[in-house]
Design a protein around this motif. Structure first.
Motif, mmCIF file in Angstrom:
data_model
loop_
_atom_site.group_PDB
_atom_site.id
_atom_site.type_symbol
_atom_site.label_atom_id
_atom_site.label_comp_id
_atom_site.label_asym_id
_atom_site.label_seq_id
_atom_site.Cartn_x
_atom_site.Cartn_y
_atom_site.Cartn_z
ATOM 1 N N ASN A 316 1.068 -1.276 0.134
ATOM 2 C CA ASN A 316 0.097 -0.454 0.159
ATOM 3 C C ASN A 316 0.909 1.180 0.315
ATOM 4 N N ASN A 317 2.128 0.975 0.553
ATOM 5 C CA ASN A 317 2.896 2.200 0.624
ATOM 6 C C ASN A 317 2.641 3.583 1.567
ATOM 7 N N ASN A 318 1.135 3.058 2.143
ATOM 8 C CA ASN A 318 1.234 4.654 3.077
ATOM 9 C C ASN A 318 1.312 4.234 4.139
ATOM 10 N N ILE A 319 1.970 3.850 4.926
ATOM 11 C CA ILE A 319 2.415 3.515 6.684
ATOM 12 C C ILE A 319 3.937 3.040 6.605
ATOM 13 N N HIS A 320 4.772 3.620 7.017
ATOM 14 C CA HIS A 320 5.909 2.943 7.679
ATOM 15 C C HIS A 320 5.988 1.964 9.041
ATOM 16 N N LEU A 321 6.728 0.631 8.204
ATOM 17 C CA LEU A 321 7.335 -0.165 9.319
ATOM 18 C C LEU A 321 8.368 -0.300 9.738
ATOM 19 N N HIS A 322 8.357 -0.848 10.700
ATOM 20 C CA HIS A 322 9.854 -0.886 11.338
ATOM 21 C C HIS A 322 8.974 -2.670 12.287
ATOM 22 N N LEU A 323 10.282 -3.384 12.298
ATOM 23 C CA LEU A 323 10.230 -4.298 12.198
ATOM 24 C C LEU A 323 10.867 -4.831 13.182
ATOM 25 N N ASP A 324 10.847 -5.338 14.718
ATOM 26 C CA ASP A 324 11.966 -5.687 16.042
ATOM 27 C C ASP A 324 12.498 -7.450 15.972
ATOM 28 N N LEU A 325 13.770 -7.316 16.116
ATOM 29 C CA LEU A 325 14.092 -8.101 16.430
ATOM 30 C C LEU A 325 14.702 -8.029 17.750
ATOM 31 N N ILE A 326 14.934 -9.007 18.733
ATOM 32 C CA ILE A 326 15.667 -8.706 20.089
ATOM 33 C C ILE A 326 17.528 -9.916 20.261
ATOM 34 N N ALA A 327 18.356 -9.679 20.040
ATOM 35 C CA ALA A 327 19.711 -10.312 20.149
ATOM 36 C C ALA A 327 19.458 -11.172 21.185
ATOM 37 N N GLY A 328 20.058 -12.295 21.735
ATOM 38 C CA GLY A 328 20.890 -12.834 23.242
ATOM 39 C C GLY A 328 19.428 -13.289 23.703
ATOM 40 N N LEU A 329 18.451 -13.588 23.110
ATOM 41 C CA LEU A 329 16.776 -14.688 23.371
ATOM 42 C C LEU A 329 17.827 -16.055 23.610
ATOM 43 N N PRO A 330 16.899 -16.962 24.699
ATOM 44 C CA PRO A 330 17.581 -18.710 24.982
ATOM 45 C C PRO A 330 17.262 -18.662 23.169
ATOM 46 N N TYR A 331 18.430 -19.808 23.014
ATOM 47 C CA TYR A 331 17.974 -20.566 22.540
ATOM 48 C C TYR A 331 18.676 -19.678 21.119
ATOM 49 N N GLU A 332 19.256 -18.559 20.520
ATOM 50 C CA GLU A 332 19.309 -18.110 19.981
ATOM 51 C C GLU A 332 20.830 -17.943 19.900
ATOM 52 N N GLY A 333 21.431 -18.702 18.981
ATOM 53 C CA GLY A 333 23.010 -18.576 19.118
ATOM 54 C C GLY A 333 22.865 -17.605 17.381
ATOM 55 N N LEU A 334 24.257 -17.223 17.186
ATOM 56 C CA LEU A 334 24.855 -16.409 16.515
ATOM 57 C C LEU A 334 24.067 -17.241 15.204
ATOM 58 N N LYS A 335 23.887 -18.226 14.781
ATOM 59 C CA LYS A 335 23.823 -19.266 12.688
ATOM 60 C C LYS A 335 22.152 -18.920 13.528
#
Length: 368
Positions: A316-335
């Motif tokens: 639609n190109n009418n609403i600015h979107l930004h999506l969030d991630l959290i680094a350091g959560l359990p079971y989420e290593g670098l890979k």
């Protein structure tokens, strides 16, 4: 009785929404309170001077993860200069383990446990009347030094009781500060790193009061209003009328919402196609796309629906979107994190916001 609330923000552009609600609730109930807002960049002695000039009998502080060290140092100075003043603390960094907090900072007299509008105002009334009975949800030490929890963590059930938190709105706009707002409190989800789901319920401010508040913002030509509701789009019967009202308004104000994209219905998506460009912007918390991580933190994401809905919003190109991630959560290593990053980046949002895990006091994660 002279009382002061001290908000130490992380940046000059921020405003202390929580203490502003407390301040207005006290004022509404004819309790004299003055609100001071400074930042962690302000010299300690400058804030101390501002406090001591008022000669308060009660000084209240809101303690957060970003200002705890600063506030503790300020408390030490206040106690030295105003030895007879009562020092009250509240906020997420102190509300959940009173005994530990009293041990950390012996200068503290009272701890507000939870949402402080009602219990803090009741404490001020009791102190003014020299009432020895401490109101519920205010932790304290008795005459023998034993910590009394006195009711535990509380919430404000009826958000209609709260006043408009920006009586100085004209000044806020002139100083280019961010305006925060909430129409709901609480969250039905149980993410282990978050405090919002502790009440296990969502409380809503009446729609007519919300719309009146929003009119104030638009009349003063506030550039950006950031809703801090943890998941704004939970109840379509509640949130959609607000969005309809804002989309039809004659205003240049942009309204920022934190939403869960996989909850957007077809009805909402079709409405969002009609919204004027720049009227809304969405912050969408993905946090991770790793199934094991999501299970460990108690978060439910329907990745396919989330991705499809984000794609439709972007078309639609009418609403600015930004999506969030959290680094350091359990079971989420670098890979695993690289995969989450690539998954979200592949959606091509206007912004990808990366946060780092902060283990907050009172959360399930902190207790494990």
């Amino acid at each position: 009785m002279k009382s002061i609330l001290v908000a130490i923000n992380s940046k000059y552009v921020h405003t202390a929404l929580g203490l502003r609600y407390v301040n207005e609730f006290c004022r509404k109930n004819a309790i004299e309170v003055t609100l001071i807002e400074e930042t962690i960049q302000t010299p300690l002695l400058a804030v101390l001077a501002e406090i001591t000039r008022a000669k308060p009998e009660v000084v209240g502080f809101s303690v957060h993860i970003w200002n705890k060290t600063y506030v503790y140092s300020l408390i030490e100075l206040v106690r030295k200069v105003l030895s007879a003043a009562k020092i009250v603390v509240g906020g997420p960094e102190v509300a959940f383990e009173p005994e530990r907090i009293f041990n950390e900072k012996s200068e503290i007299d009272f701890i507000v446990q939870g949402e402080g509008e009602i219990c803090f105002s009741e404490l001020l009334k009791a102190l003014k009347n020299a009432d020895d009975k401490v109101p519920a949800h205010i932790a304290y030490r008795d005459k023998n030094g034993a910590v009394q929890i006195n009711g535990g963590v509380t919430v404000v059930e009826d958000l209609a009781e709260l006043g408009f938190p920006y009586p100085d709105l004209e000044t806020i706009v002139a100083e280019n500060k961010i305006v925060y707002y909430e129409c709901t409190r609480g969250c039905p989800f149980q993410c282990s790193y978050c405090l919002s789901g502790i009440s296990h319920s969502v409380r809503r401010r009446p729609l007519e009061k919300v719309l009146l508040d929003l009119e104030h913002f638009m009349e003063e030509k506030v550039p950006l209003v950031k809703f801090v509701d943890r998941t704004y789009n939970l109840d379509e019967a509640y949130f959609l009328p607000i969005m309809h009202y804002l989309s039809m308004a004659d205003t240049e104000t942009t309204f920022h919402f934190e939403i869960k994209a996989d909850l957007l219905s077809e009805n909402t998506l079709k409405f969002l196609e009609t919204v004027p460009e720049g009227r809304f912007q969405f912050e969408i918390g993905v946090q991770s796309t790793n199934t094991k991580t999501l299970e460990a933190i108690g978060r439910e994401n329907n990745w396919k629906k989330l991705a499809d809905n984000v794609g439709r919003l972007l078309q639609n190109n009418n609403i600015h979107l930004h999506l969030d991630l959290i680094a350091g959560l359990p079971y989420e290593g670098l890979k695993e994190f690289i995969k989450s990053f690539n998954d979200v980046y592949g959606l091509r949002p206007h912004m990808l916001q990366l946060g780092f895990l902060k283990v907050l006091q009172g959360t399930v994660m902190q207790s494990q």
